[in-house]
Design an enzyme around this catalytic site. Structure first.
Site, PDB file in Angstrom:
ATOM      1  CE  LYS A 115     -11.856  43.777   3.171  1.00  0.00           C
ATOM      2  NZ  LYS A 115     -12.535  44.498   4.250  1.00  0.00           N
TER       3      LYS A 115
HETATM    4  C1  PLP Z   1      -9.941  48.670   0.014  1.00  0.00           C
HETATM    5  C2  PLP Z   1      -9.566  48.404   1.442  1.00  0.00           C
HETATM    6  N1  PLP Z   1      -8.315  48.641   1.842  1.00  0.00           N
HETATM    7  C3  PLP Z   1      -7.929  48.405   3.108  1.00  0.00           C
HETATM    8  C4  PLP Z   1      -8.802  47.939   4.051  1.00  0.00           C
HETATM    9  C5  PLP Z   1      -8.344  47.740   5.460  1.00  0.00           C
HETATM   10  O1  PLP Z   1      -8.377  46.392   5.842  1.00  0.00           O
HETATM   11  P1  PLP Z   1      -8.203  45.977   7.367  1.00  0.00           P
HETATM   12  O2  PLP Z   1      -9.519  46.119   8.027  1.00  0.00           O
HETATM   13  O3  PLP Z   1      -7.742  44.543   7.307  1.00  0.00           O
HETATM   14  O4  PLP Z   1      -7.169  46.862   7.946  1.00  0.00           O
HETATM   15  C6  PLP Z   1     -10.128  47.685   3.692  1.00  0.00           C
HETATM   16  C7  PLP Z   1     -11.079  47.197   4.695  1.00  0.00           C
HETATM   17  O5  PLP Z   1     -12.244  47.085   4.511  1.00  0.00           O
HETATM   18  C8  PLP Z   1     -10.516  47.925   2.358  1.00  0.00           C
HETATM   19  O6  PLP Z   1     -11.782  47.700   1.957  1.00  0.00           O
END
Ligand code: PLP
Length: 389
Positions: free
Chosen positions: A188
């Protein structure tokens, strides 16, 4: 050349802050996590920030804190990662999927209005700031996403996994809806390896999320072990069956160092995006992503292009050829209405999501990150020209 799809940069104070944690004698949630929360809240201009071990956890805590319950309906764009929808199922609630706009992959005010006419009993919307840009949150005539949610008495949770730091008009994403959730996953815009942040201006949501983040304990475990005031330092109460979602200081240390460079990182990604717009604008068989606001309001987490049907290779062939030439790419996303679980559980048909279908069939995301060089960008562009022109 070998150009991976994603590459992280850890060249700031990461080591220094990690060393401080290692030497502190306490590795999990403590001072560094609190420092990170404070710095992050200040950055986005929010009253409260709650550091957790993923954006998924932040989203789960957010929907729990606003009171989403079994059988409730939550509107979610189909063009997202499963985390956005799965957390609604954790609570026994049901996602209602809507289409997105071609060009931005965003849930727009008009898509939202139509969905609310069709589904009268939506309790909350989870808005995804796809790729790092925000849709119209407010408009002068009261027809922005936030305006519509407020008028209809619907909670608004923002999935800002892609959108740090991003702005709508001159304000950072973070406090438009009831709660906003950021991701610090390894690929990210800033990272803590695994991690996330829930930010809000709502004290009730913050307090509930903070309690549920750690087993439903009514005060911080850190206080439990380090409270110098010896009075009752062993005693705590459990007020709800909470979760284990706290962010360890080890991760927060990396996050603090990354946060210091967040705007520099964003600026370089914007440079990459500008280069792509210039270098690829002559290729008629692709569509470039659309900006709905100023270019510097965009976090530029993704740079998705669409390979049109008239191109001499398909999207899948394009990805293979890019890989053969050493360039990593990715796809965002196979929409949730196509995923077996959601498709079968909710009897979803592709015809109901024409824009998401068009995007999914043709989309491919190009590398975009802080240390992607001009030479690499030129090579990526030359490779794309060789494949498509
Ligand atoms: C749009 C979106 N929401 C939520 C998430 C979840 O993030 P995390 O991996 O930090 O839980 C992601 C992860 O790629 C995402 O792309």
């Amino acid at each position: 050349m070998k150009i991976p799809y994603s590459r992280i940069q850890l060249t700031g104070n990461e080591e220094k802050y990690l060393k401080e944690v290692l030497e502190s004698g306490w590795l999990t949630t403590s001072r560094k996590a609190m420092e990170f929360e404070e710095a992050f809240a200040n950055f986005v201009g929010a009253k409260y920030a709650c550091a957790v071990n993923s954006c998924t956890a932040a989203l789960h805590l957010a929907v729990e804190a606003i009171g989403i319950k079994e059988g409730d309906k939550v509107l979610i764009p189909t063009m997202t990662f499963t985390a956005t929808a799965e957390i609604v199922r954790y609570l026994g609630a049901n996602p209602v999927f809507c289409d997105v706009e071609y060009g931005t992959s965003l849930l727009t005010p008009s898509i939202l209005s139509e969905a609310l006419i069709k589904h009268k009993d939506i309790k909350a919307v989870i808005l995804v700031h796809f790729g790092g840009q925000s849709p119209l949150m407010h408009t002068s005539d009261g027809t922005g996403i936030v305006d519509i949610c407020r008028k209809n008495n619907i909670f608004l949770i923002e999935d800002a996994a892609h959108a740090f730091p991003a702005k709508f008009e001159d304000k950072y994403i973070g406090t438009f809806g009831d709660a906003t959730c950021f991701s610090f996953y390894a690929n990210k815009t800033i990272t803590t390896a695994e991690g996330g942040m829930l930010v809000t201006n709502n004290e009730i949501i913050y307090k509930r999320a903070k309690t549920m983040r750690l087993h439903g304990i009514n005060r911080d475990v850190w206080n439990r072990f380090t409270n110098s005031n010896n009075k009752c330092s062993w005693e705590y109460d459990i007020i709800a069956p909470g979760y284990k979602y706290n962010m360890p200081d080890i991760n927060a240390a990396i996050g603090l160092a990354q946060l210091e460079k967040a705007e520099d990182f964003r600026e370089h990604r914007q440079y990459c995006a500008t280069k792509y717009f210039n270098l690829l604008s002559d290729i008629s068989c692709i569509d470039l992503p659309q900006n709905i606001g100023p270019i510097n309001n965009h976090a530029w987490h993704l740079f998705p292009i669409q390979i049109k049907a008239e191109a001499r290779v398909s999207r899948n062939e394009f990805i293979e050829k890019m890989a053969e030439n050493g360039v990593g790419t990715s796809v965002h996303y196979k929409p949730l209405h196509r995923m077996s679980y959601y498709k079968n559980a909710y009897k979803l048909l592709p015809e109901a999501y024409p824009n998401a279908e068009k995007i999914w069939e043709s989309t491919v995301s190009l590398p975009i990150y802080p240390d992607l060089t001009t030479k690499e960008l030129d090579y990526i562009s030359q490779t794309i020209h060789a494949i498509l022109c």
